[in-house]
Design a protein around this motif. Sequence first.
Motif, PDB file in Angstrom:
ATOM      1  N   UNK A   1      11.291 -15.006  -3.989  1.00  0.00           N
ATOM      2  CA  UNK A   1       9.896 -14.581  -4.093  1.00  0.00           C
ATOM      3  C   UNK A   1       9.655 -13.196  -3.502  1.00  0.00           C
ATOM      4  N   UNK A   2       8.959 -12.371  -4.272  1.00  0.00           N
ATOM      5  CA  UNK A   2       8.418 -11.106  -3.787  1.00  0.00           C
ATOM      6  C   UNK A   2       6.978 -11.347  -3.372  1.00  0.00           C
ATOM      7  N   UNK A   3       6.681 -11.086  -2.107  1.00  0.00           N
ATOM      8  CA  UNK A   3       5.321 -11.221  -1.603  1.00  0.00           C
ATOM      9  C   UNK A   3       4.648  -9.853  -1.638  1.00  0.00           C
ATOM     10  N   UNK A   4       3.516  -9.785  -2.316  1.00  0.00           N
ATOM     11  CA  UNK A   4       2.733  -8.553  -2.362  1.00  0.00           C
ATOM     12  C   UNK A   4       1.452  -8.798  -1.583  1.00  0.00           C
ATOM     13  N   UNK A   5       1.312  -8.133  -0.442  1.00  0.00           N
ATOM     14  CA  UNK A   5       0.182  -8.354   0.463  1.00  0.00           C
ATOM     15  C   UNK A   5      -0.785  -7.182   0.355  1.00  0.00           C
ATOM     16  N   UNK A   6      -1.959  -7.453  -0.186  1.00  0.00           N
ATOM     17  CA  UNK A   6      -2.936  -6.401  -0.465  1.00  0.00           C
ATOM     18  C   UNK A   6      -4.175  -6.519   0.411  1.00  0.00           C
ATOM     19  N   UNK A   7      -4.123  -7.346   1.431  1.00  0.00           N
ATOM     20  CA  UNK A   7      -5.310  -7.709   2.201  1.00  0.00           C
ATOM     21  C   UNK A   7      -4.983  -7.707   3.692  1.00  0.00           C
ATOM     22  N   UNK A   8      -5.973  -7.975   4.546  1.00  0.00           N
ATOM     23  CA  UNK A   8      -5.634  -8.256   5.940  1.00  0.00           C
ATOM     24  C   UNK A   8      -4.561  -9.331   5.988  1.00  0.00           C
TER      25      UNK A   8
ATOM     26  N   UNK B   1      12.333 -12.821  -0.563  1.00  0.00           N
ATOM     27  CA  UNK B   1      13.216 -11.812  -1.140  1.00  0.00           C
ATOM     28  C   UNK B   1      12.861 -10.430  -0.601  1.00  0.00           C
ATOM     29  N   UNK B   2      11.567 -10.106  -0.615  1.00  0.00           N
ATOM     30  CA  UNK B   2      11.079  -8.809  -0.162  1.00  0.00           C
ATOM     31  C   UNK B   2       9.563  -8.875  -0.047  1.00  0.00           C
ATOM     32  N   UNK B   3       9.000  -7.895   0.646  1.00  0.00           N
ATOM     33  CA  UNK B   3       7.561  -7.840   0.848  1.00  0.00           C
ATOM     34  C   UNK B   3       7.067  -6.414   0.585  1.00  0.00           C
ATOM     35  N   UNK B   4       5.929  -6.325  -0.099  1.00  0.00           N
ATOM     36  CA  UNK B   4       5.241  -5.046  -0.287  1.00  0.00           C
ATOM     37  C   UNK B   4       3.868  -5.167   0.363  1.00  0.00           C
ATOM     38  N   UNK B   5       3.535  -4.219   1.208  1.00  0.00           N
ATOM     39  CA  UNK B   5       2.273  -4.256   1.945  1.00  0.00           C
ATOM     40  C   UNK B   5       1.457  -3.011   1.649  1.00  0.00           C
ATOM     41  N   UNK B   6       0.215  -3.213   1.210  1.00  0.00           N
ATOM     42  CA  UNK B   6      -0.728  -2.106   1.175  1.00  0.00           C
ATOM     43  C   UNK B   6      -1.488  -2.153   2.483  1.00  0.00           C
ATOM     44  N   UNK B   7      -1.235  -1.173   3.337  1.00  0.00           N
ATOM     45  CA  UNK B   7      -1.921  -1.181   4.614  1.00  0.00           C
ATOM     46  C   UNK B   7      -1.263  -0.270   5.615  1.00  0.00           C
ATOM     47  N   UNK B   8      -1.932  -0.120   6.738  1.00  0.00           N
ATOM     48  CA  UNK B   8      -1.417   0.727   7.798  1.00  0.00           C
ATOM     49  C   UNK B   8      -1.643   2.201   7.510  1.00  0.00           C
ATOM     50  N   UNK B   9      -1.419   2.998   8.535  1.00  0.00           N
ATOM     51  CA  UNK B   9      -1.538   4.442   8.368  1.00  0.00           C
ATOM     52  C   UNK B   9      -0.465   5.142   9.189  1.00  0.00           C
ATOM     53  N   UNK B  10      -0.142   6.336   8.802  1.00  0.00           N
ATOM     54  CA  UNK B  10       0.970   7.056   9.421  1.00  0.00           C
ATOM     55  C   UNK B  10       0.530   8.290  10.200  1.00  0.00           C
TER      56      UNK B  10
END
Length: 314
Positions: free
Chosen positions: A121-128, A147-156
Amino acid sequence: MKRKFLIDVDTGVDDAQALMLALSIPDIEVIGITCVSGNVDVDQVCRNTLKVLSVCNRLDIPVYRGSSKSLAGIVLEASYYHGKDGLGDSYLSKDMDMGLLQREPAAVAMVSLINKYPGEITLVALAPLTNVALSLRLDPSFGNKLKEVFIMGGNTEGRGNSTVSAEFNFGADPEAAFVTLSDLPCPVTMIPWELNLTEASCHPWNWFDDWISHNTPKAQFNKAITHIAVYRQRVEMKSPFYRSCDLTAMAVAVDKSVAIGTESVYATVELSGTLTRGQMVVDWKGFLGKKPNVILVKKVNVERARQMYDEMIK
């Protein structure tokens, strides 16, 4: 064999677009969608998610209700940007049948699905990240089985969009973001807030105007839900480009070649700062002596992304 995606959302406008994109990719099987409070309250998130599935003729996909508050019990929302209903005050989701929701709570369902398909499973996290953190606490092996995770979030760069220095998803639940970055052992790709502030991932308005003008049900839905966000960007912020953060994140998740500039770093989340609580802290120089735990996306192939966006509304 299709790629299995599990998508965690707080469905506002850009989550809706991201879901539409994922559902348009032939070799992706969305095995579940988990909802969490964020852009709007969790019940409205569930309604909005069901509406997107209805527009895409995919109400067969199970939807799970998740947490209504952050781990610390604080509620942060973004109705100013997304509209009171989360979909640009289009009220297109007000009559959705909540009986379509699964009875299993989101975090429990996430653990069950991961154990059913370990390593797939690929987890795509678009929320808190509340649901994700709860899953990590429910099952200590949760992260190892992804399997892997994609996160929309955080700042650099410490540029905040919900507080002076925190990106919304991390600022809405700093503890959950901290737990997620600390405890996920699988590959984690992050699409940070700053990526969405430049031409590196944004789109000219003439392209956007053409994109929403197509005469299909999906395109008409897209046009209806975006009008408030577009006003905020185009008129109030005077942005020269259109951005959709979650849509960019999903583009990277469904086609890794979209990410044409990345860097592996160690990142964590500030929990105690008076002004910096919820800010993602990147150890650029290796002062902490820790191995990289995330892959930051710094540039995307916007031409390739636009091709997918055009296909998704047909």
